[in-house]
Design an enzyme around this catalytic site. Sequence first.
Site, short mmCIF file in Angstrom:
data_model
loop_
_atom_site.label_atom_id
_atom_site.label_comp_id
_atom_site.label_asym_id
_atom_site.label_seq_id
_atom_site.Cartn_x
_atom_site.Cartn_y
_atom_site.Cartn_z
N SER A 114 4.01 10.26 2.28
CA SER A 114 3.50 9.19 1.41
C SER A 114 3.69 7.83 2.05
O SER A 114 4.65 7.60 2.79
CB SER A 114 4.28 9.23 0.08
N TYR A 121 11.88 8.86 -4.90
CA TYR A 121 10.66 9.61 -4.50
C TYR A 121 10.35 9.29 -3.03
O TYR A 121 10.27 10.19 -2.20
CB TYR A 121 9.47 9.25 -5.38
N LYS A 148 10.73 11.64 0.58
CA LYS A 148 9.67 11.88 1.58
C LYS A 148 10.16 11.43 2.97
O LYS A 148 9.95 12.10 3.97
CB LYS A 148 8.40 11.11 1.20
C1 WQD Z 1 -1.04 1.31 -8.48
C2 WQD Z 1 -1.16 -0.13 -8.93
C3 WQD Z 1 0.72 -0.84 -10.25
C4 WQD Z 1 -0.11 1.82 -13.64
C5 WQD Z 1 2.10 5.80 -6.42
C6 WQD Z 1 3.37 6.48 -5.98
C7 WQD Z 1 3.11 7.83 -5.48
C8 WQD Z 1 2.02 7.83 -4.46
C9 WQD Z 1 0.92 6.82 -4.70
C10 WQD Z 1 1.67 9.91 -3.42
C11 WQD Z 1 0.17 -0.88 -8.82
C12 WQD Z 1 -0.56 -0.86 -11.08
C13 WQD Z 1 -0.17 1.18 -12.42
C14 WQD Z 1 -0.31 1.07 -14.84
C15 WQD Z 1 -0.65 -0.90 -13.53
N1 WQD Z 1 1.44 9.11 -4.47
N2 WQD Z 1 -0.45 -0.16 -12.38
N3 WQD Z 1 -0.58 -0.27 -14.74
O1 WQD Z 1 2.83 2.87 -7.46
O2 WQD Z 1 0.96 2.32 -5.74
O3 WQD Z 1 2.02 4.54 -5.79
O4 WQD Z 1 0.93 6.52 -6.06
O5 WQD Z 1 2.42 9.70 -2.55
O6 WQD Z 1 2.75 8.61 -6.61
O7 WQD Z 1 3.97 5.82 -4.93
O8 WQD Z 1 0.51 3.88 -7.67
O9 WQD Z 1 -1.08 4.16 -9.50
O10 WQD Z 1 1.37 3.83 -10.06
O11 WQD Z 1 0.05 1.90 -9.17
O12 WQD Z 1 -0.90 -2.13 -13.46
O13 WQD Z 1 -0.25 1.60 -16.00
O14 WQD Z 1 -1.52 -0.14 -10.30
O15 WQD Z 1 1.53 -1.97 -10.55
O16 WQD Z 1 -0.13 -2.22 -8.47
P1 WQD Z 1 1.63 3.28 -6.67
P2 WQD Z 1 0.22 3.51 -9.17
#
Ligand code: WQD
Length: 335
Positions: free
Chosen positions: A125, A150, A154
């Site tokens: 990741s 998490y 990884k």
């Molecule tokens: C994306 C953006 C949030 C939810 C995750 C994990 C891991 C990885 C990739 C595999 C950010 C914003 C989110 C919400 C929001 N997967 N957000 N409201 O945290 O970049 O990474 O996915 O390895 O699972 O690391 O993904 O989709 O949670 O967030 O504003 O209800 O959306 O702040 O900017 P993230 P995400």
Amino acid sequence: MKKILVTGGAGYIGTHTCVELLNRGYEIVVLDNFSNSKESALENVKKITGKDFKFYNVDMIDKKALDTIFDENDIEAVIDFAAYKAVGESVEKPVEYYTNNVSTVLNLLDRMKAHNVKKIVFSSSATVYGDPKVVPITEESPTGGTTNPYGTSKYMVEQILKDLYKSDNTWDIAILRYFNPIGAHESGLIGEAPNSIPANLMPYIVKVASGKLEKLSVFGNDYNTKDGTGVRDYIHVVDLAVGHIKAIEKLNKEGKGLFIYNLGTGKGYSVLDIVNTFEKVNNIKVNYTIAPRRKGDIATCFADPEKARKEIGFEAKKTLEDMCRDSWNFEKNIN
Ligand code: WQD
């Protein structure tokens, strides 16, 4: 014919990769414990491809169960997806995350060695990069400054694989660092279906669009980005699945080595870009409110995808519009 063992094969990335493998004539065996997936997803993989395959309802903590799989099937390589992946949850449940994401991989590698299977593609990741000082992120960017269990789990497995390769260079290892996978297969039969309230952005948006959740909380609009909201490299899950085919082909062809690739598009989109594109493409409203930042979040993260393009011929093809359309199509199809 030799088979590929797909651990976590009933999951989001796993099912999409099984479809791509079967469509290309690979024989597969799937292992999953359904901690964050359903057996029906495997039935849909069979429906999409018209192909059958053996499946084992097994937890990789059980070494004997792993031995049975290797005894009963002529496995040539393993694609290891099986892991918990919610950043926020990992902060609350570190022991469960390290047990499930690290100890089980040690079991898997131990039994692979015992059965002389030394080819593995590992699902890593972009979180191993922590909060990157420089973007776009290349594979040479520093890793290890992880901000949650998490990402640390990884990072730990990547270290284990590097040490394993140092001890025995007859292993062929591909470490794939995913950025933000979203979207779904065009059939609408498989997609991201978390068993609980979604932690990730797109699965949350589709629940708001379908009225199952009231509104999206945008976690902060005061980041140093074009519109103040978080920027990520969203990649269509089907493109990501194809990246695994390219990695397997690399290990099967030249093999002989340990390879690390970023699987991203090289483009960064903000949260509001996703919301606006989703609304436009699907002609639907997504209610949202600006909320405080989420702990552990970083401002900007997107890939330099050049190395994967050059070395394994991988290039993401699908657009953000495709991702938004396919995510919504899956949500409509499962309800
Ligand atoms: C994306 C953006 C949030 C939810 C995750 C994990 C891991 C990885 C990739 C595999 C950010 C914003 C989110 C919400 C929001 N997967 N957000 N409201 O945290 O970049 O990474 O996915 O390895 O699972 O690391 O993904 O989709 O949670 O967030 O504003 O209800 O959306 O702040 O900017 P993230 P995400």
